[in-house]
Design a protein around this motif. Structure first.
Motif, short mmCIF file in Angstrom:
data_model
loop_
_atom_site.label_atom_id
_atom_site.label_comp_id
_atom_site.label_asym_id
_atom_site.label_seq_id
_atom_site.Cartn_x
_atom_site.Cartn_y
_atom_site.Cartn_z
N GLN A 5 0.56 -0.97 0.46
CA GLN A 5 -0.06 -0.19 0.12
C GLN A 5 1.01 1.24 0.23
O GLN A 5 0.73 2.15 -0.45
CB GLN A 5 -0.67 0.05 1.56
CG GLN A 5 -1.84 -0.99 1.37
CD GLN A 5 -2.67 -1.31 2.63
OE1 GLN A 5 -2.61 -1.18 3.43
NE2 GLN A 5 -4.13 -1.75 2.49
N ILE A 6 1.86 0.99 0.88
CA ILE A 6 2.41 2.62 1.01
C ILE A 6 3.36 2.39 -0.68
O ILE A 6 3.54 4.23 -1.32
CB ILE A 6 3.87 2.49 1.78
CG1 ILE A 6 2.95 2.70 3.44
CG2 ILE A 6 4.60 3.58 1.59
CD1 ILE A 6 4.02 1.99 4.61
N LEU A 10 3.24 6.12 -2.73
CA LEU A 10 4.70 6.59 -3.42
C LEU A 10 4.93 6.55 -4.73
O LEU A 10 5.37 7.37 -5.61
CB LEU A 10 5.37 5.56 -3.08
CG LEU A 10 7.13 5.64 -3.25
CD1 LEU A 10 7.29 7.41 -2.21
CD2 LEU A 10 8.08 4.91 -2.43
N SER A 11 3.94 5.52 -5.38
CA SER A 11 4.18 5.67 -7.41
C SER A 11 3.19 6.15 -7.82
O SER A 11 3.64 7.22 -8.46
CB SER A 11 3.92 4.10 -7.83
OG SER A 11 2.61 3.83 -7.24
N ILE A 12 2.08 6.98 -7.36
CA ILE A 12 1.06 8.03 -7.15
C ILE A 12 1.28 9.08 -7.30
O ILE A 12 1.63 9.83 -8.16
CB ILE A 12 -0.41 7.96 -6.53
CG1 ILE A 12 -0.94 6.71 -7.11
CG2 ILE A 12 -0.50 9.21 -7.00
CD1 ILE A 12 -2.01 6.15 -5.97
N GLY A 13 2.18 8.90 -5.77
CA GLY A 13 3.17 10.47 -6.31
C GLY A 13 4.23 10.69 -6.98
O GLY A 13 4.46 11.96 -7.40
N ILE A 38 -1.02 7.09 8.22
CA ILE A 38 -2.03 6.54 9.66
C ILE A 38 -3.27 5.91 9.05
O ILE A 38 -3.49 4.87 9.63
CB ILE A 38 -2.19 8.18 10.77
CG1 ILE A 38 -0.70 8.71 11.18
CG2 ILE A 38 -3.22 7.51 11.41
CD1 ILE A 38 -1.13 9.74 12.04
N ILE A 39 -3.62 6.34 8.18
CA ILE A 39 -5.18 5.39 7.76
C ILE A 39 -4.46 4.12 7.27
O ILE A 39 -5.56 3.61 7.29
CB ILE A 39 -5.65 6.64 6.45
CG1 ILE A 39 -6.07 8.07 6.69
CG2 ILE A 39 -6.09 5.57 5.24
CD1 ILE A 39 -6.33 8.97 5.43
N ILE A 40 -3.32 4.13 6.20
CA ILE A 40 -3.09 2.31 6.28
C ILE A 40 -3.10 1.67 7.45
O ILE A 40 -3.11 0.63 7.26
CB ILE A 40 -1.67 3.10 4.97
CG1 ILE A 40 -1.87 3.13 3.83
CG2 ILE A 40 -0.99 1.54 5.03
CD1 ILE A 40 -1.25 3.53 2.63
N ILE A 41 -1.71 2.06 8.37
CA ILE A 41 -1.67 1.23 9.13
C ILE A 41 -3.11 0.85 10.15
O ILE A 41 -3.37 0.23 10.43
CB ILE A 41 -0.59 2.10 10.12
CG1 ILE A 41 0.95 1.99 9.86
CG2 ILE A 41 -0.59 1.63 11.97
CD1 ILE A 41 1.93 2.30 10.16
N GLY A 42 -4.19 2.15 10.08
CA GLY A 42 -5.12 2.49 10.81
C GLY A 42 -6.42 1.28 10.33
O GLY A 42 -7.45 0.12 11.29
N ILE A 83 2.15 -4.03 -8.68
CA ILE A 83 2.42 -3.40 -7.74
C ILE A 83 3.61 -2.90 -7.58
O ILE A 83 4.17 -1.65 -7.68
CB ILE A 83 1.88 -3.18 -6.43
CG1 ILE A 83 0.02 -2.80 -6.14
CG2 ILE A 83 2.38 -2.15 -5.66
CD1 ILE A 83 -0.29 -3.18 -5.03
N ILE A 84 4.93 -3.93 -7.74
CA ILE A 84 5.57 -3.34 -7.46
C ILE A 84 6.73 -3.11 -8.73
O ILE A 84 7.43 -2.57 -8.91
CB ILE A 84 6.85 -5.19 -7.21
CG1 ILE A 84 6.33 -6.29 -5.79
CG2 ILE A 84 8.19 -5.22 -7.83
CD1 ILE A 84 6.64 -6.69 -5.36
N ILE A 85 5.83 -3.92 -10.00
CA ILE A 85 6.15 -3.51 -11.60
C ILE A 85 6.44 -2.12 -11.67
O ILE A 85 6.87 -0.86 -11.40
CB ILE A 85 6.09 -4.52 -12.91
CG1 ILE A 85 6.52 -5.09 -12.53
CG2 ILE A 85 6.06 -3.92 -13.64
CD1 ILE A 85 7.78 -5.84 -12.80
#
Length: 127
Positions: A5-6, A10-13, A38-42, A83-85
């Motif tokens: 998810q991170i 990051l790729s969107i950024g 915080i949203i991802i972890i929550g 996602i990795i690619i």
């Protein structure tokens, strides 16, 4: 799961920086970083870890037939692979942008500094 998810965020950024041609400097103190974290972890905590919900999910997946389970596994691994690619490709695009704009390790000042450092290293090796 959190890492994927991170990486997706990051790729969107990275794509945003590439498309808008703006340099984005990020720090952990910036709300654009810590609020999504915080949203991802929550989200992960409340969907999986809270009251051991993951055990219920495992039991449900154990009930699924092996054929359906294999199809699901293939789909999940394909999503992980994509996602990795996608993340690597977004960093590649940022590298292309840096070369084009001559920023970062492709700036004239940085290249000259490296040449000077290399020439000093060569002189020290000769001695």
């Amino acid at each position: 799961m959190i890492v994927l998810q991170i990486w997706l965020l990051l790729s969107i950024g990275n794509y945003y920086s590439f498309i808008t041609n703006k340099d984005v400097e990020l720090s952990i103190n910036m709300p654009i970083i810590y609020i999504p974290l915080i949203i991802i972890i929550g989200f992960n905590y409340f969907t999986l870890d809270f009251k051991d919900t993951w055990i219920i999910y495992c039991k449900e997946f154990d009930k699924i037939s092996t054929r359906k389970n294999k199809k699901g596994s293939i789909i999940v691994w394909c999503i992980i692979f994509l996602i990795i690619i996608n993340t690597f490709f977004s960093f590649y695009l940022l590298s292309v942008k840096a070369k084009k704009n001559q920023t970062g390790p492709y700036s004239k000042e940085y290249i000259q500094l490296q040449k000077n450092k290399d020439s000093l290293d060569n002189i020290n090796k000769i001695r």
